[in-house]
Design an enzyme around this catalytic site. Structure first.
Site, PDB file in Angstrom:
ATOM      1  N   GLY A  30      20.729  18.170  67.575  1.00 24.39           N
ATOM      2  CA  GLY A  30      22.075  17.642  67.384  1.00 24.39           C
ATOM      3  C   GLY A  30      22.591  17.087  68.685  1.00 24.39           C
ATOM      4  O   GLY A  30      22.045  17.378  69.757  1.00 24.39           O
ATOM      5  N   GLN A  45      28.244  13.792  74.966  1.00 22.34           N
ATOM      6  CA  GLN A  45      27.103  14.244  75.767  1.00 22.34           C
ATOM      7  C   GLN A  45      26.325  13.090  76.382  1.00 22.34           C
ATOM      8  O   GLN A  45      25.517  13.304  77.283  1.00 22.34           O
ATOM      9  CB  GLN A  45      26.157  15.109  74.918  1.00 22.34           C
ATOM     10  CG  GLN A  45      26.739  16.470  74.577  1.00 22.34           C
ATOM     11  CD  GLN A  45      25.752  17.283  73.780  1.00 22.34           C
ATOM     12  OE1 GLN A  45      25.672  17.139  72.559  1.00 22.34           O
ATOM     13  NE2 GLN A  45      24.975  18.120  74.444  1.00 22.34           N
ATOM     14  N   CYS A  47      22.184  24.291  74.526  1.00 16.94           N
ATOM     15  CA  CYS A  47      22.850  22.987  74.516  1.00 16.94           C
ATOM     16  C   CYS A  47      22.110  22.050  75.464  1.00 16.94           C
ATOM     17  O   CYS A  47      21.745  22.466  76.573  1.00 16.94           O
ATOM     18  CB  CYS A  47      24.297  23.169  74.980  1.00 16.94           C
ATOM     19  SG  CYS A  47      25.229  21.638  75.045  1.00 16.94           S
ATOM     20  N   LEU A  48      21.902  20.826  75.029  1.00 22.36           N
ATOM     21  CA  LEU A  48      21.197  19.855  75.880  1.00 22.36           C
ATOM     22  C   LEU A  48      21.954  19.593  77.173  1.00 22.36           C
ATOM     23  O   LEU A  48      21.372  19.157  78.152  1.00 22.36           O
ATOM     24  CB  LEU A  48      20.990  18.537  75.113  1.00 22.36           C
ATOM     25  CG  LEU A  48      20.023  18.616  73.932  1.00 22.36           C
ATOM     26  CD1 LEU A  48      20.033  17.296  73.167  1.00 22.36           C
ATOM     27  CD2 LEU A  48      18.612  18.948  74.386  1.00 22.36           C
ATOM     28  N   HIS A  94      28.799  23.572  66.442  1.00 23.30           N
ATOM     29  CA  HIS A  94      28.539  23.373  67.885  1.00 23.30           C
ATOM     30  C   HIS A  94      28.957  21.955  68.302  1.00 23.30           C
ATOM     31  O   HIS A  94      29.622  21.772  69.317  1.00 23.30           O
ATOM     32  CB  HIS A  94      27.048  23.617  68.142  1.00 23.30           C
ATOM     33  CG  HIS A  94      26.591  23.380  69.548  1.00 23.30           C
ATOM     34  ND1 HIS A  94      26.115  24.384  70.365  1.00 23.30           N
ATOM     35  CD2 HIS A  94      26.518  22.250  70.294  1.00 23.30           C
ATOM     36  CE1 HIS A  94      25.780  23.870  71.544  1.00 23.30           C
ATOM     37  NE2 HIS A  94      26.007  22.582  71.533  1.00 23.30           N
ATOM     38  N   GLU A  95      28.587  20.961  67.477  1.00 30.84           N
ATOM     39  CA  GLU A  95      28.891  19.560  67.837  1.00 30.84           C
ATOM     40  C   GLU A  95      30.389  19.264  67.721  1.00 30.84           C
ATOM     41  O   GLU A  95      30.942  18.543  68.551  1.00 30.84           O
ATOM     42  CB  GLU A  95      28.090  18.589  66.963  1.00 30.84           C
ATOM     43  CG  GLU A  95      26.573  18.731  67.012  1.00 30.84           C
ATOM     44  CD  GLU A  95      25.980  18.796  68.398  1.00 30.84           C
ATOM     45  OE1 GLU A  95      26.643  18.406  69.384  1.00 30.84           O
ATOM     46  OE2 GLU A  95      24.843  19.271  68.518  1.00 30.84           O
ATOM     47  N   HIS A 104      32.077  20.320  70.740  1.00 27.74           N
ATOM     48  CA  HIS A 104      31.918  19.361  71.847  1.00 27.74           C
ATOM     49  C   HIS A 104      33.048  18.324  71.842  1.00 27.74           C
ATOM     50  O   HIS A 104      33.510  17.891  72.897  1.00 27.74           O
ATOM     51  CB  HIS A 104      30.588  18.602  71.725  1.00 27.74           C
ATOM     52  CG  HIS A 104      29.432  19.255  72.430  1.00 27.74           C
ATOM     53  ND1 HIS A 104      29.419  19.531  73.775  1.00 27.74           N
ATOM     54  CD2 HIS A 104      28.223  19.670  71.959  1.00 27.74           C
ATOM     55  CE1 HIS A 104      28.263  20.085  74.109  1.00 27.74           C
ATOM     56  NE2 HIS A 104      27.519  20.191  73.024  1.00 27.74           N
TER      57      HIS A 104
HETATM   58 NI    NI Z   1      25.604  21.046  72.902  1.00 29.29          NI
END
Ligand code: NI
Length: 179
Positions: free
Chosen positions: A46, A51, A97-98, A139-140, A143
């Protein structure tokens, strides 16, 4: 499609509240294509637009087809997503998380959710999700409000690559848990 550089958690952009999008333009379509490419290249499931440094309310979820999950093979792109409903029942799980490479944590999420959004055709939709997909979407959406999983995690710890026993024991996340 282009892989865009991912913004890391020391960048204040990640703490910004992302803006709503009035309609799906070719620019948004291009952004979404790049987000799929970027998440894929980073083994992510995701990604939120912020991001890659674009503070607009756009998210994707992409669960690989070879993953052991009821939603394996699901790929969605959502504009202006918001939680319309969330189950009282919560579920604890390990996520990463990326934008926070090398760390994972245990986070409680709603077990199932209904997300209200606009799809890439500009149509209003409601998406019902549970389990892993519901976790990714929550989660997204976080963000988009500048919230990171470390803000909600009961515990956070560094993850070692290739640590399969720890993955099985629930103490680490598999590489594809990065969202
Ligand atoms: Ni993340």
């Amino acid at each position: 499609m282009t892989v865009r550089p991912i913004i890391y958690s020391d960048d204040p952009v990640l703490r910004q509240k992302s803006r709503r999008i009035p309609r799906v333009t070719p620019e948004i379509e291009h952004l979404v294509d790049d987000m799929f490419e970027t998440a894929d290249a980073a083994y992510g499931v995701g990604l939120a637009a912020v991001q890659v440094g674009v503070p607009w309310r756009v998210i994707i979820a992409n669960i690989p087809g070879d993953l052991q999950d009821p939603d394996a093979g699901t790929a969605v792109a959502l504009v202006n997503p918001e939680l319309a409903r969330a189950s009282d029942e919560l579920e604890e799980g390990v996520e990463g998380c990326l934008s926070i490479p090398g760390w994972v944590g245990k986070v409680e999420r709603h077990k199932s959710v209904v997300v209200k959004a606009m799809d890439m055709q500009g149509k209003k939709i409601r998406l019902r999700a549970e389990g892993y997909l519901a976790r990714i979407l929550q989660h997204e959406i976080d963000h988009l409000d500048g919230v990171l999983f470390i803000d909600k995690a009961a515990e956070v710890w560094p993850v070692k690559e290739g640590d399969e026993e720890r993955v099985e024991a629930g103490f680490a996340a598999p590489a594809n848990a990065m969202i």
